[in-house]
Design a protein around this motif. Structure first.
Motif, short mmCIF file in Angstrom:
data_model
loop_
_atom_site.label_atom_id
_atom_site.label_comp_id
_atom_site.label_asym_id
_atom_site.label_seq_id
_atom_site.Cartn_x
_atom_site.Cartn_y
_atom_site.Cartn_z
N ALA A 76 -48.90 -17.97 -2.66
CA ALA A 76 -48.97 -19.41 -2.92
C ALA A 76 -47.76 -19.81 -3.77
O ALA A 76 -47.69 -19.47 -4.95
CB ALA A 76 -50.26 -19.76 -3.63
N GLU A 77 -46.83 -20.48 -3.14
CA GLU A 77 -45.59 -20.92 -3.81
C GLU A 77 -45.11 -22.18 -3.12
O GLU A 77 -44.94 -22.21 -1.90
CB GLU A 77 -44.55 -19.79 -3.72
CG GLU A 77 -43.12 -20.18 -4.01
CD GLU A 77 -42.89 -20.57 -5.46
OE1 GLU A 77 -42.77 -21.80 -5.70
OE2 GLU A 77 -42.83 -19.69 -6.32
N ASP A 78 -44.94 -23.26 -3.88
CA ASP A 78 -44.60 -24.54 -3.25
C ASP A 78 -43.14 -24.61 -2.82
O ASP A 78 -42.80 -25.36 -1.91
CB ASP A 78 -44.93 -25.71 -4.20
CG ASP A 78 -44.17 -25.64 -5.50
OD1 ASP A 78 -44.02 -24.53 -6.04
OD2 ASP A 78 -43.73 -26.69 -5.97
N VAL A 121 -55.00 -9.03 -2.80
CA VAL A 121 -54.47 -9.66 -4.01
C VAL A 121 -53.86 -11.02 -3.63
O VAL A 121 -53.50 -11.25 -2.47
CB VAL A 121 -53.41 -8.74 -4.68
CG1 VAL A 121 -52.19 -8.58 -3.80
CG2 VAL A 121 -53.04 -9.23 -6.07
N VAL A 122 -53.75 -11.91 -4.61
CA VAL A 122 -53.15 -13.23 -4.41
C VAL A 122 -51.99 -13.39 -5.38
O VAL A 122 -52.14 -13.13 -6.58
CB VAL A 122 -54.17 -14.37 -4.65
CG1 VAL A 122 -53.50 -15.73 -4.47
CG2 VAL A 122 -55.36 -14.23 -3.72
N CYS A 123 -50.82 -13.78 -4.85
CA CYS A 123 -49.67 -14.14 -5.69
C CYS A 123 -49.63 -15.65 -5.80
O CYS A 123 -49.42 -16.34 -4.79
CB CYS A 123 -48.37 -13.62 -5.09
SG CYS A 123 -48.22 -11.82 -5.14
N MET A 124 -49.79 -16.18 -7.00
CA MET A 124 -49.99 -17.61 -7.18
C MET A 124 -48.98 -18.20 -8.17
O MET A 124 -48.90 -17.77 -9.33
CB MET A 124 -51.41 -17.86 -7.70
CG MET A 124 -51.76 -19.31 -7.90
SD MET A 124 -52.55 -20.00 -6.44
CE MET A 124 -54.10 -19.11 -6.49
N GLY A 174 -51.81 -23.88 -9.85
CA GLY A 174 -52.20 -22.49 -9.69
C GLY A 174 -53.30 -22.05 -10.63
O GLY A 174 -54.12 -21.20 -10.28
N ILE A 175 -53.35 -22.65 -11.83
CA ILE A 175 -54.38 -22.27 -12.80
C ILE A 175 -55.76 -22.67 -12.30
O ILE A 175 -56.71 -21.88 -12.36
CB ILE A 175 -54.08 -22.90 -14.17
CG1 ILE A 175 -52.78 -22.31 -14.74
CG2 ILE A 175 -55.24 -22.68 -15.14
CD1 ILE A 175 -52.31 -22.96 -16.01
N GLU A 176 -55.88 -23.89 -11.80
CA GLU A 176 -57.16 -24.35 -11.28
C GLU A 176 -57.57 -23.53 -10.05
O GLU A 176 -58.73 -23.13 -9.91
CB GLU A 176 -57.08 -25.83 -10.92
CG GLU A 176 -58.42 -26.42 -10.48
CD GLU A 176 -58.34 -27.90 -10.13
OE1 GLU A 176 -59.36 -28.43 -9.63
OE2 GLU A 176 -57.28 -28.52 -10.36
#
Length: 253
Positions: free
Chosen positions: A41-43, A83-86, A95-97
């Motif tokens: 997850a990276e904008d 795993v998730v990379c956020m 990303g925190i939420e």
């Protein structure tokens, strides 16, 4: 030629069957270890592409790419990755939420991607349940150990939760068994008390009403059934009636 000499065996193996029987068994093929899966997850698309390439070159399988927190949560629920990379800062849902939702649902460990100036956000991310974090720019030497740490912590926590759940289940089973044992003990005590009262009432009937032992017991049993009176209550009534008479007779003496 005798009959014995002309008799043929019931079953004759062919040459192919003999060779197959003599051939050594083939060893079972070893199962290839499953690739660890990742949701990224990276904008920023360039950073996301670099991150995906780095992970794939390191043997991971990227099963989902998200440009915002909402997509990250949806993809994580769908693929349940290793795993998730956020990234911390993303549109629509940060990303925190998103990490908080994923961790609350215990779907996968989350590694947060942060900038050096985001130390306050790192605290919030770990508070939301992130297992590790990596600072930008992404480097394989920092990212891969962080992924391993996150997956290891996630496995440990789930093992602990499983142990707690098993312990609670065993405790519940023990409590249920104890409850049943207490009920059985109480029932046994009540049965013993009833038997003592019936025996005493039976003796009084034999003494005061000239019943035989068997006749006294049958009378108590039949009266209890016909009148729908518990044996214990009936025995107590007999004891109250004839026992008082015995006491009065003893007082007169």
């Amino acid at each position: 030629m005798s009959a014995e000499e002309t008799t043929e065996p019931d079953e004759v193996l062919t040459d192919d069957e003999l060779q197959a029987a003599a051939a050594p068994e083939r060893p079972l093929e070893e199962e290839k270890p499953r690739k660890r899966t990742v949701v990224v997850a990276e904008d920023e698309s360039v950073n996301r592409m670099d991150l995906v390439a780095m992970l794939e070159d390191s043997g991971y399988e990227v099963v989902g790419e998200a440009a915002n927190g909402e997509e990250a949560v949806d993809l994580t629920r769908k693929f349940r990755p290793s795993v998730v990379c956020m990234d911390v800062k993303m549109p629509r849902m940060d990303g925190i939420e998103a990490a908080g939702i994923i961790c609350d649902e215990n779907i996968a460990p989350v590694v947060m991607l942060t900038a050096f100036s985001q130390s306050d956000l790192v605290k919030k991310a770990t508070g939301a349940g992130a297992m590790a974090y990596v600072t930008k720019p992404y480097e394989e030497s920092k990212l891969l150990p962080a992924l391993e740490v996150a997956m290891g912590r996630f496995a440990e926590i789930n093992d602990l939760l499983d142990n707690v759940e098993r312990s609670e289940s065993k405790l519940h089973e023990t409590e249920e068994r104890l409850k049943k044992a207490e009920e059985q003990l109480k029932k046994a005590e009540e049965t013993l008390e009833e038997r003592k009262l019936v025996d005493r009432a039976k003796g009084l009937l034999m003494d005061k009403a000239d019943f035989s032992e068997q006749g006294a017991f049958r009378w108590i049993q039949k009266t209890s059934m016909d009148q729908r009176i518990p044996k214990k209550r009936l025995a107590m009534a007999i004891i109250a009636k004839y026992g008082d008479q015995k006491s009065e007779a003893e007082d007169e003496r």
